[in-house]
Design an enzyme around this catalytic site. Structure first.
Site, PDB file in Angstrom:
ATOM      1  N   SER A   3      25.525 -65.646  62.340  1.00 50.09           N
ATOM      2  CA  SER A   3      24.978 -65.633  63.737  1.00 50.09           C
ATOM      3  C   SER A   3      23.569 -66.273  63.965  1.00 50.09           C
ATOM      4  O   SER A   3      23.393 -66.652  65.334  1.00 50.09           O
ATOM      5  CB  SER A   3      24.610 -64.178  64.342  1.00 50.09           C
ATOM      6  OG  SER A   3      25.992 -63.485  64.393  1.00 50.09           O
ATOM      7  N   SER A  59      26.318 -65.173  67.041  1.00 53.17           N
ATOM      8  CA  SER A  59      26.035 -64.191  68.127  1.00 53.17           C
ATOM      9  C   SER A  59      24.594 -64.607  68.675  1.00 53.17           C
ATOM     10  O   SER A  59      24.340 -64.063  69.837  1.00 53.17           O
ATOM     11  CB  SER A  59      25.882 -62.595  67.835  1.00 53.17           C
ATOM     12  OG  SER A  59      24.967 -62.508  66.829  1.00 53.17           O
ATOM     13  N   LYS A  77      16.446 -62.841  70.749  1.00 55.60           N
ATOM     14  CA  LYS A  77      17.666 -62.332  70.957  1.00 55.60           C
ATOM     15  C   LYS A  77      17.471 -60.945  71.502  1.00 55.60           C
ATOM     16  O   LYS A  77      16.355 -60.094  71.032  1.00 55.60           O
ATOM     17  CB  LYS A  77      18.245 -62.573  69.587  1.00 55.60           C
ATOM     18  CG  LYS A  77      19.665 -61.931  69.625  1.00 55.60           C
ATOM     19  CD  LYS A  77      20.239 -62.061  68.225  1.00 55.60           C
ATOM     20  CE  LYS A  77      21.802 -61.797  68.100  1.00 55.60           C
ATOM     21  NZ  LYS A  77      22.188 -62.139  66.924  1.00 55.60           N
TER      22      LYS A  77
END
Ligand code: TIU
Length: 725
Positions: free
Chosen positions: A428, A404, A330
């Site tokens: 997330s 996310s 990420k």
């Protein structure tokens, strides 16, 4: 597919062990105990006797490696400052009035280095039995292996319930370890030829007899040959390690699960071929979804990295755990020299050092492929809040990927990488896993270093692993976890010592709780139907449904966004950040941040929330096995529904908040959690329109602080049974 259960002749009766839950435990085969001039000889040891155990232990080690057993080595010894050495170990024997042999004690300089001192030549394991990468090595200050070590966690983390025990010395560390393991619920079998002591045969015999007397008071004692014979029946790989005949190197078969890749590399697959294959897939997937990658490592560099690791690790039978395993991260996780954007160009910086987690993966041989999309500032559960585009679910282009950690889940779900590093503050890591048919594991916060990762809400932030299977998530977890003294939120891996159930009906059952119907009412129709099916399924595999108090979970969830914790998101940013950069932010993020400022929360509000958090955390602990009547896991739908991208864009904040109904409480209450695929349902069942296609359903297993190992094993059993379904 259940793995084999083996059985061989032993005392007091046959020892039966499930292969995947069994470890070979080799006690203290160190130079200090086995070689001349070491600590053992000074103790008055009969070296010939102990050396007799080397060859049988080596034979057994090779057979166990070939059978794929977990291997655990121990080493007795102390830190160079002897801070972990009780004075009794230094003084008692040397103070004996008739002492003629203990002229040197632990820490003194002997011919093999300082005696029983970590880092010294004599302290290490003998050449014949050197551990391979990925095998567990336990440094222990005691005679037993459980005092002041991580072994209980390491065994639980690998779902080990049975131990085959060997090593030196029979009367001392071998016997103490078996007794300690027995108290913790492990089924142990000592192997007579692969252990020996410093005393006469009769002393050894008595020690072994003590273990199995009274129909197995402490465990079992067996002989080497019957065990080797039974291991040899597992002729899947057939030959022992090292004797695989050469064959044409295999080509990549498309299966990116870690186990499968490990086997392919063992059989000769080149990491270069793998890179070539996955870059083709990545290019092709750009046409399907251009919003996955923020920074893709150029293929020439990836090939170079593949060549480098191939040159670094040449022993195909001793490859590190993550050798050649491709992964993404990420883009809130630092990788030296590559910008970290956190989905927000104005915050972008080029880090001088990589995050601890990235370094650990690289040290274990993994292949970094690139950085992936996320909701800006890691804030959101939808995947629709990034300037780098909106990825969609790998199941359907109209449906959200979740966030996310959107790119993490899509890159794994689309089969572009084996796993991804994500983060999970409010869900997330779990939500996007659920929307892409993969596993999203959020370990207990603080058990994996968060250093080098842009915070979203630092006191609640947690690293998460996106993977294809629980087993893969577990493998990555083994590489990543570990106490980081420089992480202010770090905590030890074991919360409390809880025994295991290795045999009998208790070993096959678990207790679980679910949210009450009032909480589940928020779910879509297909989600409710699928959840009910999951419950029936859990009961079939030994789950016992128990009523639980849902209140602390619900209240903690509300606390996350209705309370002052959102202010911590601002606390992670520079003071005047919002005023200066409002127009550069994603409009939904700017709106959220403005709402936080407008609340004008006070310090009093914040303290009240901290106290509420402490209370709910304590109440939640009572739900789990920290209390004797507690459940092993809570099972919840990962999300109540699956939105279309257009639905989220039309109502971004409300739709986002509904998705967190069953995830928000996780970090507030210091829980661990793992989202697991639980089948699919027709899109038409959700949309009410006649249309083709399916969407994934996911359930999340939650458990108390640092009960990750137990939770994962229940989730793995569920996952396996779903596959057999
Ligand atoms: N003294 C003795 O027999 N043994 C030890 O001190 N350690 C182990 O047994 N490993």
């Amino acid at each position: 597919m259940a793995t084999p259960v083996l059985s061989f002749e032993a005392k007091p009766y046959a020892f039966t062990f499930p292969l995947e839950h069994t470890a070979l435990l080799i006690i203290d085969m160190q130079r200090d105990f086995l070689l001349a001039k070491g600590f053992g000889e000074i103790q008055g040891g009969n070296l010939e006797a102990v050396q007799a155990s080397i060859a049988p232990t080596k034979k057994l080690l090779e057979a166990c490696r070939a059978a794929g057993l977990t291997i655990v080595h121990t080493r007795e010894g102390h830190s160079p400052d002897l801070a972990d050495c009780p004075s009794a170990k230094l003084v008692r024997q040397s103070a004996a009035p008739n002492n003629t042999q203990h002229y040197l004690v632990i820490g003194d300089k002997g011919e093999l280095g300082r005696l029983l001192t970590r880092g010294e030549y004599g302290h290490d394991i003998i050449d014949e039995l050197q551990p391979l990468p990925g095998e567990v090595v336990i440094d222990k200050p005691g005679k037993g292996s459980f005092w002041n070590t991580n072994i209980l966690h390491d065994l639980k983390a690998r779902a080990i319930t049975h131990l085959i025990v060997t090593g030196v010395t029979t009367e001392c560390c071998f016997a103490t370890t078996i007794r300690e393991a027995n108290d913790r619920g492990f089924e142990c079998c000592g192997i007579e030829e692969a252990t020996s002591g410093y005393n006469d045969a009769c002393f050894k015999q008595s020690t072994l007899d003590m273990i199995h007397w009274s129909q197995g008071l402490f465990g079992f004692i067996g002989n080497l040959q019957p065990l080797l014979d039974v291991l040899a029946t597992l002729s899947t790989q057939g030959t022992a390690v090292g004797s695989t005949p050469p064959r044409t190197p295999p080509t990549f078969n498309g299966d990116l699960t870690i186990d499968s890749l490990q086997q392919a590399y063992k059989d000769g697959l080149s990491p270069v071929s793998l890179i070539e294959a996955i870059y083709d897939k990545i290019e092709a997937y750009k046409a399907v979804d251009p919003a996955v990658w923020i920074h893709l490592v150029p293929m020439t560099q990836a090939l170079e990295a593949a060549n480098k690791i191939a040159a670094r690790f040449t022993n195909r039978n001793g490859l590190p755990r993550l050798f050649g395993i491709p992964f993404s991260v990420k883009d809130s996780i630092d990788v030296q020299g590559i910008p970290t954007t956190t989905g927000c160009e104005i915050l972008s910086h080029v880090p001088a050092v990589s995050a601890v987690v990235y370094e650990k993966l690289m040290a274990d041989g993994a292949l970094f492929i690139g950085k992936v999309n996320l909701d800006q500032l890691a804030t959101g559960l939808v995947g629709c809040r990034s300037p780098f585009g909106i990825p969609h679910s790998v199941y359907h282009k109209d449906y959200i990927s979740g966030g996310s950690s959107s790119g993490s889940a899509v890159s794994v779900g689309a089969n572009l990488v084996s796993f991804s590093l994500a983060t999970d503050t409010a869900g997330s890591g779990r939500v996007p896993a659920g929307f892409n048919g993969i596993v999203g594991f959020k370990p207990t916060r603080g058990t994996i270093s968060f250093r080098g990762i842009t915070p979203a809400c630092l006191s609640l932030d947690c690293l998460a692993i996106s993977a294809k299977t629980i087993t893969d998530a577990r493998t990555v977890w083994h590489t990543l976890e570990g106490h980081d003294p420089l992480d202010p939120y770090a905590k030890p891996t074991l919360g409390f010592e809880r025994h295991i159930n290795s045999i009998g009906p208790q070993s096959r059952t678990f207790k679980f709780g679910i949210p009450p119907p009032s909480a589940l009412a928020i779910c879509s129709r297909p989600a409710r139907r699928m959840f009910n099916e999951t419950l029936a399924h859990l009961q079939k595999i030994g789950g016992i449904l128990k009523p639980i108090d849902w209140t602390p979970f619900q209240k903690a969830g509300e606390l996350l966004y209705d309370g002052t914790f959102v202010s911590e998101r601002l606390a992670s940013l520079p003071d005047d950040f919002l005023e200066k950069n409002r127009s550069a932010l994603h409009p939904v993020i700017a709106q959220l941040m403005d709402a936080v400022v407008a609340r004008k929360s006070t310090a009093v509000d914040a303290y009240r929330d901290l106290q509420a958090k402490a209370l709910y955390t304590r109440q939640a602990e009572q739900v789990f096995v920290y209390a004797s009547s507690g459940v092993d896991v809570l099972v919840v739908p990962t999300t109540p529904t699956h939105w279309k991208i257009e639905e989220v864009l039309a109502d971004p904040i409300k739709k986002n908040s509904i998705l967190g109904e069953f995830t928000h409480c996780g970090n507030v209450l210091d829980l661990c959690g793992v989202a697991v695929p639980a089948g699919t349902y027709p899109v038409s069942e959700l949309s009410g329109k006649e249309e083709e296609g399916v969407l994934p359903f996911s359930v999340t297993f939650l458990s108390g602080s640092r009960l990750d190992a137990e939770m994962l094993e229940i989730a793995r059993r569920f996952e396996r049974s779903m596959k057999a379904y």
